[in-house]
Design a protein around this motif. Structure first.
Motif, short mmCIF file in Angstrom:
data_model
loop_
_atom_site.label_atom_id
_atom_site.label_comp_id
_atom_site.label_asym_id
_atom_site.label_seq_id
_atom_site.Cartn_x
_atom_site.Cartn_y
_atom_site.Cartn_z
N ALA A 468 -3.02 -8.17 -9.36
CA ALA A 468 -4.12 -9.04 -8.96
C ALA A 468 -4.52 -10.04 -10.04
O ALA A 468 -5.01 -11.13 -9.72
CB ALA A 468 -5.33 -8.22 -8.55
N TRP A 469 -4.32 -9.72 -11.31
CA TRP A 469 -4.70 -10.64 -12.38
C TRP A 469 -3.69 -11.79 -12.54
O TRP A 469 -4.00 -12.80 -13.15
CB TRP A 469 -4.81 -9.90 -13.71
N ASP A 470 -2.48 -11.58 -11.99
CA ASP A 470 -1.39 -12.49 -12.31
C ASP A 470 -0.95 -13.39 -11.16
O ASP A 470 -0.40 -14.47 -11.39
CB ASP A 470 -0.16 -11.70 -12.80
N THR A 471 -1.13 -12.96 -9.92
CA THR A 471 -0.53 -13.68 -8.80
C THR A 471 -1.32 -13.46 -7.53
O THR A 471 -2.11 -12.51 -7.43
CB THR A 471 0.93 -13.23 -8.59
N LEU A 472 -1.09 -14.32 -6.54
CA LEU A 472 -1.69 -14.17 -5.21
C LEU A 472 -0.69 -13.64 -4.19
O LEU A 472 -1.08 -13.34 -3.06
CB LEU A 472 -2.24 -15.51 -4.72
N GLU A 473 0.58 -13.51 -4.56
CA GLU A 473 1.60 -13.09 -3.60
C GLU A 473 2.61 -12.15 -4.27
O GLU A 473 2.95 -12.34 -5.44
CB GLU A 473 2.34 -14.30 -3.03
N THR A 474 3.06 -11.15 -3.51
CA THR A 474 4.14 -10.27 -3.97
C THR A 474 5.02 -9.91 -2.78
O THR A 474 4.56 -9.89 -1.63
CB THR A 474 3.60 -8.96 -4.59
N ASP A 475 6.28 -9.63 -3.07
CA ASP A 475 7.16 -9.00 -2.09
C ASP A 475 7.03 -7.50 -2.30
O ASP A 475 7.23 -7.00 -3.42
CB ASP A 475 8.59 -9.45 -2.28
N SER A 476 6.67 -6.79 -1.25
CA SER A 476 6.28 -5.39 -1.38
C SER A 476 6.98 -4.52 -0.35
O SER A 476 7.50 -5.00 0.66
CB SER A 476 4.76 -5.24 -1.22
N LYS A 477 6.94 -3.22 -0.61
CA LYS A 477 7.52 -2.23 0.29
C LYS A 477 6.45 -1.23 0.70
O LYS A 477 5.63 -0.83 -0.12
CB LYS A 477 8.67 -1.50 -0.42
N VAL A 478 6.45 -0.84 1.96
CA VAL A 478 5.47 0.10 2.48
C VAL A 478 5.86 1.52 2.07
O VAL A 478 6.92 2.03 2.46
CB VAL A 478 5.36 0.01 4.02
N LEU A 479 5.00 2.16 1.27
CA LEU A 479 5.25 3.53 0.83
C LEU A 479 4.58 4.56 1.72
O LEU A 479 4.99 5.72 1.74
CB LEU A 479 4.73 3.72 -0.61
N ALA A 480 3.53 4.17 2.44
CA ALA A 480 2.83 5.11 3.31
C ALA A 480 2.03 4.34 4.34
O ALA A 480 1.47 3.28 4.05
CB ALA A 480 1.91 6.03 2.50
N VAL A 481 1.99 4.89 5.57
CA VAL A 481 1.12 4.41 6.64
C VAL A 481 0.29 5.61 7.08
O VAL A 481 0.84 6.60 7.57
CB VAL A 481 1.93 3.84 7.83
N LEU A 482 -1.01 5.55 6.88
CA LEU A 482 -1.86 6.73 7.06
C LEU A 482 -2.99 6.45 8.06
O LEU A 482 -3.62 5.40 8.03
CB LEU A 482 -2.49 7.14 5.72
N ILE A 496 -5.83 0.12 13.34
CA ILE A 496 -6.36 0.00 11.98
C ILE A 496 -5.90 1.22 11.19
O ILE A 496 -6.20 2.36 11.57
CB ILE A 496 -7.90 -0.09 12.00
N VAL A 497 -5.14 1.00 10.15
CA VAL A 497 -4.57 2.10 9.36
C VAL A 497 -4.72 1.77 7.88
O VAL A 497 -5.08 0.66 7.49
CB VAL A 497 -3.08 2.31 9.70
N THR A 498 -4.42 2.77 7.05
CA THR A 498 -4.40 2.58 5.61
C THR A 498 -2.94 2.52 5.14
O THR A 498 -2.13 3.39 5.50
CB THR A 498 -5.13 3.72 4.89
N VAL A 499 -2.62 1.51 4.36
CA VAL A 499 -1.25 1.28 3.91
C VAL A 499 -1.22 1.30 2.39
O VAL A 499 -2.08 0.71 1.73
CB VAL A 499 -0.73 -0.08 4.44
N VAL A 500 -0.21 1.98 1.83
CA VAL A 500 0.04 1.96 0.39
C VAL A 500 1.34 1.20 0.15
O VAL A 500 2.36 1.50 0.79
CB VAL A 500 0.13 3.38 -0.19
N LEU A 501 1.31 0.21 -0.74
CA LEU A 501 2.47 -0.60 -1.08
C LEU A 501 2.97 -0.24 -2.48
O LEU A 501 2.20 0.27 -3.30
CB LEU A 501 2.11 -2.08 -1.03
N ASP A 502 4.23 -0.55 -2.76
CA ASP A 502 4.73 -0.28 -4.11
C ASP A 502 4.12 -1.24 -5.13
O ASP A 502 3.89 -0.88 -6.27
CB ASP A 502 6.26 -0.32 -4.14
N ARG A 503 3.85 -2.49 -4.69
CA ARG A 503 3.15 -3.45 -5.56
C ARG A 503 2.23 -4.29 -4.68
O ARG A 503 2.46 -4.46 -3.49
CB ARG A 503 4.12 -4.33 -6.35
N THR A 504 1.18 -4.81 -5.30
CA THR A 504 0.19 -5.56 -4.52
C THR A 504 -0.49 -6.62 -5.36
O THR A 504 -0.74 -6.42 -6.56
CB THR A 504 -0.87 -4.63 -3.92
N PRO A 505 -0.80 -7.78 -4.75
CA PRO A 505 -1.60 -8.79 -5.46
C PRO A 505 -3.09 -8.68 -5.14
O PRO A 505 -3.88 -9.48 -5.64
CB PRO A 505 -1.05 -10.09 -4.88
N PHE A 506 -3.47 -7.71 -4.27
CA PHE A 506 -4.85 -7.64 -3.79
C PHE A 506 -5.76 -6.93 -4.79
O PHE A 506 -5.42 -5.87 -5.32
CB PHE A 506 -4.91 -6.89 -2.46
#
Length: 884
Positions: A468-482, A496-506
């Motif tokens: 989040a400090w470095d960029t507004l966009e990342t290419d990411s992979k879904v690690l979990a859908v909960l 509406i679900v909770t998603v965990v990504l391997d990397r995030t700009p949020f």
């Protein structure tokens, strides 16, 4: 030996043996399961459980702790204190039982001249788990303890776990024999008052499975890395080394107790009831001091409510001792002098602490007056209806709305011969707590998600690569859908679900900054990001709504923050820093931020201050903030250790936990320097503008400033300009003269209202004479009836007619009115009518089916349909005749 010296010796001893000295964490903790740090190991929990790698192999600390679950026992026993300090030494996969036992023995029994505590080794007993032959052998070999002073105990006493699957292990406790004055001989199993526990050594060597209780779970095996967690109660060691009976009499507490006794004109030791109250005061004043020093402020929820309750219990105990004046200014100053040798910040922040405490005490004194009136009315109603128990919902209302402690309700109701439905009250309190906990759990987990599922994701994949400090966009992979029940195979449109990504700009919500908004896009899915949280250290969870297609585990996504949202966030967060610095520039260093929230276009900042800010002061603060923006002060980020940051004067948020390295955000160098993990602009001018929109109270001694920033700030000022232009046009005045013209109009309106009121009163008097002359005879009573245009006119007319009735004859007057489709009634009796046995209150209740009340001479009520108004005032003659 003074408590500060005991503390210093502990840290020095372990520092000399390779331990990193870790400063105490603030009492408020970000752990969602706790309000405050309640044990010395809490700040180290992520390292002990293996969630995060420990930054040092061994560490030592003296941790401030607060426990309030057994607050009702404070003062009644010699062992319960709401604030205490826990000396601890920790090993993260480094040394184990032998070294832990040797360290504890050497420090406890070492000569005072050599830095030890000098305890008599022949008076020390230890306990071990009944299966831990290794610890038993070590105590014999290292300390030379005889077998009879090594006591075996079971799981209830000498086996430790966190209550959930994870690390666990046996423990060994050290006790000191205080002598026959304190109880029977025979060791800790016989008498734990005589044999005082002062140190607990926990040997984390096993992993436990699911189960309940102290032993209702399987041991899954040995831990790959064994840990040590020990805790020495600082107050208990002070009790032993200072030769006093209990923790209330040590050097950090006894002066507060003595000052309370002096103020109240009582002597400690003369009366057991008074002794309990003095101990409550001594304990609670010290606890309040430390909580206030760490940034907790009195409130109605969570930590704030705990502090409020502690302060109010202290004030009430002083009142029970017979001291009616303000007590906290006298007592907190004594507690400050006791604690400052170990915690200099209590002296540095004392002006702020004292102001907040004084505001809370003043508010509670007003609460006592108001709540007493409400309680007396409720008790009177119960007794009038022939009852013996105050409903639980009434006790809850007193507690929740008026801040009236339940124990005070119980005591005051009992004095009037009425019980309280404690079960009903407790049920309502449980409902309130469960709602609050459910909200907190849902918020912390990024939605209604099982925390164990999130922990599994962290264990399998490690921390999120957070950008989040470095960029507004990342290419990411879904690690979990909960979902609420755990992992879901696929999320479809509308879900509406909770998603965990391997990397995030949020940016995940923290430090007062709201989470980012944006989108997730893939070859077969589009999703809107609703919320971003950090439910576990290192893990970022995104709550999303699928807007098109389907989302599944393993999907490749493009994560993109809304750039307009982030721009607004980058303006609002430094805007908060700028406003904080401006506030301190104008009001002084005690105006220290105690809470904040910011999102694009908006910010709010809470700070301790007694009384509202004048319009002049608000303007000065706003001007100071915008001067900083105009000067285009540079915004910089530096990384350093926490001690280095404090030395620089960086301000820290009290409810945040910081690691070895901290991020310091500077605006204009030393003008604004705060520990912060938020997103910021590069130069102050990029904030745009800070426009104050509101200033209000958010509790006793606590104020809140709100502001619009950036383009929203300019929009607010434009709307204010347009509004001024419209008003100036309507009143036909130049803008420079607008305030005077409006003031003049208001004064003319007030004069007109006064004249209208005078004319209405004249009309009422004129009408009253005629109504008194036309009153009818009902038995022994003269009864007058009428209708009026409104409630105020009805009340005035009823009293005017009553006053014109013959003084020596019983008389009653009933005047009805209609407002918003509902009929209202006022009944007035003269003195002779009351003496004849009639009651205005009873008449109103009979006429309105119990809706109303008042005094025997004057009462009112309402609620009937307006179409019943003609019959309502005509009914009193009939009722009076029946009475006569």
């Amino acid at each position: 030996m003074r408590t500060a010296e005991i503390r210093r010796r502990f840290l020095d001893f372990f520092a000399e043996r390779g331990h990193t000295v870790v400063p105490s964490a603030p009492l408020p903790t970000p752990d969602p399961t706790l309000l405050f740090v309640n044990a010395g190991m809490v700040p180290f929990k992520p390292y002990l459980t293996g969630e995060v790698a420990a930054p040092w192999p061994r560490a030592t600390s003296v941790q401030k702790c607060v426990r309030t679950l057994d607050i009702e026992e404070v003062g009644k026993t010699t062992r319960h204190g709401s604030f205490f300090q826990m000396n601890g030494n920790f090993s993260f996969g480094d040394y184990f039982k032998e070294e832990a036992i040797r360290f504890a023995w050497e420090l406890s029994t070492g000569p005072v001249a050599d830095g030890g505590y000098g305890l008599d080794p022949d008076r020390i007993w230890v306990t071990v788990h009944h299966t831990d032959d290794e610890a038993r052998d070590l105590w014999r070999r290292i300390a030379g303890l005889p077998e009879e002073r090594i006591v075996s105990r079971g799981d209830e006493d000498n086996f430790w776990s966190m209550g959930v699957p994870g690390p666990c292990g046996p423990c060994s406790e050290l006790y000191y024999d205080r002598g026959p004055k304190y109880g029977r001989a025979g060791g800790p199993e016989v008498d734990e008052d005589r044999y005082m526990e002062f140190w607990n050594l926990v040997f984390m060597q096993y992993e436990r499975g699911e189960g309940t209780g102290k032993s209702g779970y399987p041991i899954l095996g040995e831990l790959p890395r064994r840990n040590i967690d020990t805790g020495m109660g600082l107050e208990r060691m002070a009790t032993l080394l200072q030769g006093v009976d209990n923790l209330y009499e040590i050097d950090e507490t006894r002066p507060v107790l003595d000052r309370a006794a002096e103020l109240a004109g009582v002597r400690y030791g003369d009366d057991e009831h008074n002794d309990v109250r003095l101990r409550v005061v001594a304990d609670h004043v010290r606890t309040a001091l430390m909580l206030l020093a760490d940034g907790t402020t009195p409130g109605n929820e969570g930590r704030g409510y705990v502090l409020r309750r502690i302060l109010r219990r202290a004030v009430r105990s002083m009142r029970q001792l017979g001291y009616e004046d303000r007590a906290l200014p006298e007592l907190l100053a004594v507690a400050r002098d006791c604690m400052a040798p170990s915690y200099p910040e209590v002296a540095e922040s004392y002006e702020r602490i004292a102001g907040q405490a004084a505001g809370e005490e003043d508010a509670f004194r007003a609460t006592l007056r108001q709540g007493t009136a409400v309680l007396d009315t409720a008790v009177g109603k119960v007794k009038a209806e022939g009852g013996r128990s105050l409903p639980g919902k009434q006790a809850f209302l007193l507690h929740d709305t008026y801040g009236f402690p339940i124990d005070l309700t119980l005591e005051m109701a009992a004095e009037q011969g009425v019980e309280v439905d404690r079960e009903g009250f407790a049920a309502l309190m449980r409902e309130q707590r469960e709602r609050a906990r459910a909200d907190a759990r849902a918020r912390k987990s990024g939605g209604a998600v099982d925390m164990s599922a999130l922990r599994t994701v962290l264990d399998e994949h490690g921390p999120t690569d957070w950008r989040a400090w470095d960029t507004l966009e990342t290419d990411s992979k879904v690690l979990a859908v909960l979902g609420a029940q755990g992992p879901v195979p696929v999320a479809r449109e509308g879900d509406i679900v909770t998603v965990v990504l391997d990397r995030t700009p949020f940016y995940a919500e923290s430090g007062g900054q709201d989470s980012d908004a944006g989108r997730l896009s893939g070859t077969s899915v589009e999703a809107e990001v609703l919320d971003v949280q950090r439910p576990l250290p290192g893990l970022v969870a995104h709550q999303i709504r699928v807007t098109a297609g389907e989302l599944a585990l393993g999907d490749a996504l493009h994560a993109a923050v809304d750039p307009e949202w982030r721009l607004g966030a980058r303006q609002a967060h430094p805007g908060t820093h700028v406003l904080h610095a401006a506030l301190r520039e104008i009001l002084g260093p005690t105006a220290l931020q105690s809470g904040s929230y910011n999102r694009p276009g908006y910010l709010r900042l809470d700070f301790p201050w007694r009384g509202g800010l004048s319009a002049t002061v608000r303007s000065e603060v706003e001007e100071a903030a915008n001067r900083a923006l105009r000067r285009d002060l540079p915004v910089g980020v530096k990384w350093m250790t926490l001690p280095e940051a404090k030395e620089l004067g960086a301000l820290a948020l009290f409810d945040e936990t910081y690691g070895e390295k901290v991020r310091v955000v500077e605006i204009g160098g030393s003008w604004s320097r705060e520990l912060c993990g938020g997103t910021h602009v590069e130069h102050a001018s990029q904030v745009g503008v800070v426009a104050l929109t509101a200033e209000s109270s958010v509790g006793a001694g606590m104020r809140r400033l709100e502001a619009s920033v950036g383009i929203e700030g300019f929009g607010y000022l434009a709307r204010e300009r347009d509004l001024v232009a419209q008003i100036a046009e309507q009143v036909q005045a130049p803008r420079a003269e607008l305030a005077d013209r409006v003031a003049g109009l208001l004064e003319r309106l007030k004069a007109t209202d006064r004249e209208n009121q005078r004319l209405r009163q004249q009309a009422t008097v004129a009408r009253a004479a005629g109504l008194a002359d036309s009153a009818v005879q009902a038995g022994a009573f003269r009864v007058g009836t009428a209708t009026a245009d409104g409630g105020d006119e009805a009340r005035a007319l009823a009293m005017a007619v009553r006053d014109r009735m013959p003084a020596g004859q019983p008389a009653a007057v009933a005047v009805g009115s209609a407002t918003d489709g509902k009929a209202a009634l006022v009944v007035a009796l003269n003195k002779s009518g009351k003496e004849a046995g009639a009651s205005a209150s009873d008449l109103v209740k009979r006429l309105l089916n119990g809706r109303g009340g008042g005094s025997p001479e004057l009462a009112q009520g309402g609620g009937l349909p307006a179409d019943r108004l003609p019959e309502t005032p005509a009914a009193p003659p009939k009722l009076i005749a029946e009475k006569a």
